[in-house]
Design a protein around this motif. Structure first.
Motif, mmCIF file in Angstrom:
data_model
loop_
_atom_site.group_PDB
_atom_site.id
_atom_site.type_symbol
_atom_site.label_atom_id
_atom_site.label_comp_id
_atom_site.label_asym_id
_atom_site.label_seq_id
_atom_site.Cartn_x
_atom_site.Cartn_y
_atom_site.Cartn_z
ATOM 1 N N GLU A 106 -9.960 18.278 -2.735
ATOM 2 C CA GLU A 106 -9.381 19.621 -2.063
ATOM 3 C C GLU A 106 -9.308 20.985 -3.014
ATOM 4 O O GLU A 106 -9.815 21.871 -2.571
ATOM 5 C CB GLU A 106 -8.571 19.112 -1.035
ATOM 6 N N ARG A 107 -9.037 20.356 -4.139
ATOM 7 C CA ARG A 107 -8.934 21.801 -5.043
ATOM 8 C C ARG A 107 -10.442 21.960 -5.182
ATOM 9 O O ARG A 107 -9.952 23.030 -6.334
ATOM 10 C CB ARG A 107 -7.927 20.753 -6.331
ATOM 11 N N TRP A 108 -11.496 21.635 -5.668
ATOM 12 C CA TRP A 108 -12.395 21.316 -6.112
ATOM 13 C C TRP A 108 -13.032 22.790 -4.934
ATOM 14 O O TRP A 108 -13.451 23.482 -5.319
ATOM 15 C CB TRP A 108 -12.839 20.123 -6.128
ATOM 16 N N LYS A 158 -7.139 11.937 -9.500
ATOM 17 C CA LYS A 158 -6.527 13.243 -9.335
ATOM 18 C C LYS A 158 -6.907 14.388 -10.021
ATOM 19 O O LYS A 158 -6.991 15.670 -9.810
ATOM 20 C CB LYS A 158 -5.652 13.408 -8.114
ATOM 21 N N THR A 159 -6.219 13.926 -11.304
ATOM 22 C CA THR A 159 -5.916 15.047 -12.642
ATOM 23 C C THR A 159 -7.466 15.401 -13.345
ATOM 24 O O THR A 159 -7.217 16.177 -13.689
ATOM 25 C CB THR A 159 -4.503 14.293 -13.406
ATOM 26 N N ARG A 177 -11.231 24.457 -2.689
ATOM 27 C CA ARG A 177 -10.529 25.668 -3.136
ATOM 28 C C ARG A 177 -10.763 27.139 -4.284
ATOM 29 O O ARG A 177 -10.851 28.226 -4.369
ATOM 30 C CB ARG A 177 -9.020 25.320 -2.848
ATOM 31 N N ILE A 178 -11.709 26.126 -5.581
ATOM 32 C CA ILE A 178 -11.813 26.902 -6.579
ATOM 33 C C ILE A 178 -13.082 27.805 -6.211
ATOM 34 O O ILE A 178 -13.071 29.003 -6.322
ATOM 35 C CB ILE A 178 -12.044 26.060 -7.995
ATOM 36 N N ASP A 217 -11.318 25.093 -13.085
ATOM 37 C CA ASP A 217 -11.902 26.568 -12.363
ATOM 38 C C ASP A 217 -12.436 27.632 -13.727
ATOM 39 O O ASP A 217 -13.254 28.507 -12.517
ATOM 40 C CB ASP A 217 -10.205 27.344 -13.796
ATOM 41 N N ASP A 237 -9.519 16.010 -7.809
ATOM 42 C CA ASP A 237 -9.413 16.822 -6.773
ATOM 43 C C ASP A 237 -10.693 16.822 -6.186
ATOM 44 O O ASP A 237 -10.432 18.804 -5.821
ATOM 45 C CB ASP A 237 -8.373 17.042 -6.843
ATOM 46 N N ARG A 257 -7.495 25.534 -15.940
ATOM 47 C CA ARG A 257 -8.014 23.944 -15.965
ATOM 48 C C ARG A 257 -9.424 24.440 -16.375
ATOM 49 O O ARG A 257 -9.899 25.175 -15.521
ATOM 50 C CB ARG A 257 -7.594 23.102 -15.540
#
Length: 318
Positions: free
Chosen positions: A74-76, A68-69, A78-79, A29, A72, A26
């Motif tokens: 938590e995803r950010w 969240k699409t 983790r990246i 990333d 997000d 994405r």
């Protein structure tokens, strides 16, 4: 683009594209890691500070309306990893990374040196000659007044053309053809003639009044379409403070006479035009013609590009 790269199996994309556990599937990333690079600086010890707890809360609250699409947290995290997350937020909250002013100079000189060759004298250019006058071009940066290709200065303001005309692109009409995108036209159905309040007061103009663009080389203020039709360069005034006195401007993209704005006949069949595409004004035909060339605007004699900023006009009430 990322999807195509994955489909083709290109290295550096998809699952573990940037290394073990570092996917690039994405756009975030890629872009968040770019921000992390900015946050890290050029060397150890050059990192930005961590965002404090209040900043982190503001960062998330400003994006709480997004699905969240799109965002997000938590995803950010983790990246970029826990080590860099607070520093990434620090940069994003400020819209970039900026050096303190006091660090910009070393005495009277810039601290951040360019460190490369700068050609103040261009021998190749100095050896070149104008194909019109036969004179050499200057080999150094120099001031050249507004002039035709023969070097004769242009002073239309002495004849009452006292408004400097400029053009620009509006975010809803970035190309000549975007008038066909009706969802953009709904936002801004037409463009306007932007006039500073001091000029508007002097000329007796107010919002919504219609004016015609007239210049030294287009006294009629029209486009002659050479097919029996003429389109006047007429637009509505918008008085603002955000333009300098003595300057008027209009955004490009409106004021069409073709591009589906008027009827055309193809193989004997009439295709009806849409008048919405003709709204607003396009005043490029008011641009000052070169007195020597006669059929083209004033131009840069070296590169040949049109000088879009050298025209003085009058605005005539309609």
């Amino acid at each position: 683009i990322l999807g195509i790269a994955e489909k083709l199996g290109l290295p550096g994309f998809g699952k573990n594209g940037l290394g073990e556990g570092m996917d690039i599937v994405r756009q975030e990333d890629f872009y968040l890691r770019m921000v992390a690079n900015l946050a890290a600086g050029d060397k150890p010890g050059d990192e930005v500070p961590d965002a404090d707890e209040w900043e982190l809360q503001q960062f998330e609250r400003a994006r709480r309306h997004l699905p969240k699409t799109v965002f997000d947290v938590e995803r950010w995290k983790r990246i970029v990893g826990e080590q860099w997350w607070k520093k990434v937020v620090y940069v994003l909250n400020r819209g970039g990374r900026f050096q303190d002013y006091e660090k910009a100079y070393d005495g009277e000189k810039f601290r951040n040196k360019y460190g490369q060759l700068i050609n103040l004298y261009l021998e190749k250019h100095a050896h070149g000659k104008s194909a019109i006058t036969g004179k050499h071009y200057p080999g150094i940066a120099t001031y050249v007044p507004v002039a035709d290709v023969m070097g004769n200065e242009v002073h239309d303001e002495r004849e009452g053309f006292d408004l400097h005309m400029i053009t620009f692109r509006d975010v809803t009409q970035t190309k000549s053809r975007t008038i066909t995108n009706y969802w953009l036209s709904a936002i801004r159905p037409q463009n306007l003639v932007l006039v500073n309040s001091a000029d508007a007061s002097r000329l007796g103009l107010s919002d919504g009044e219609k004016v015609k663009f007239v210049s030294k080389t287009n006294a009629e203020g029209v486009y002659d379409l050479k097919n029996g039709r003429k389109k006047p360069m007429v637009g509505e005034v918008k008085v603002i403070e955000g333009i300098r006195p003595g300057i008027i401007g209009f955004s490009l993209g409106h004021g069409h006479w073709a591009n589906g704005s008027s009827d055309v006949v193809v193989d004997g069949k009439r295709i009806k035009g849409d008048p919405r595409r003709a709204t607003g004004v396009h005043a490029n035909a008011a641009m000052r013609l070169d007195d020597y060339l006669k059929n083209t605007c004033l131009l840069d004699p070296v590169g040949g590009s049109v000088s879009f900023y050298d025209t003085k006009v009058k605005l005539m009430k309609v």
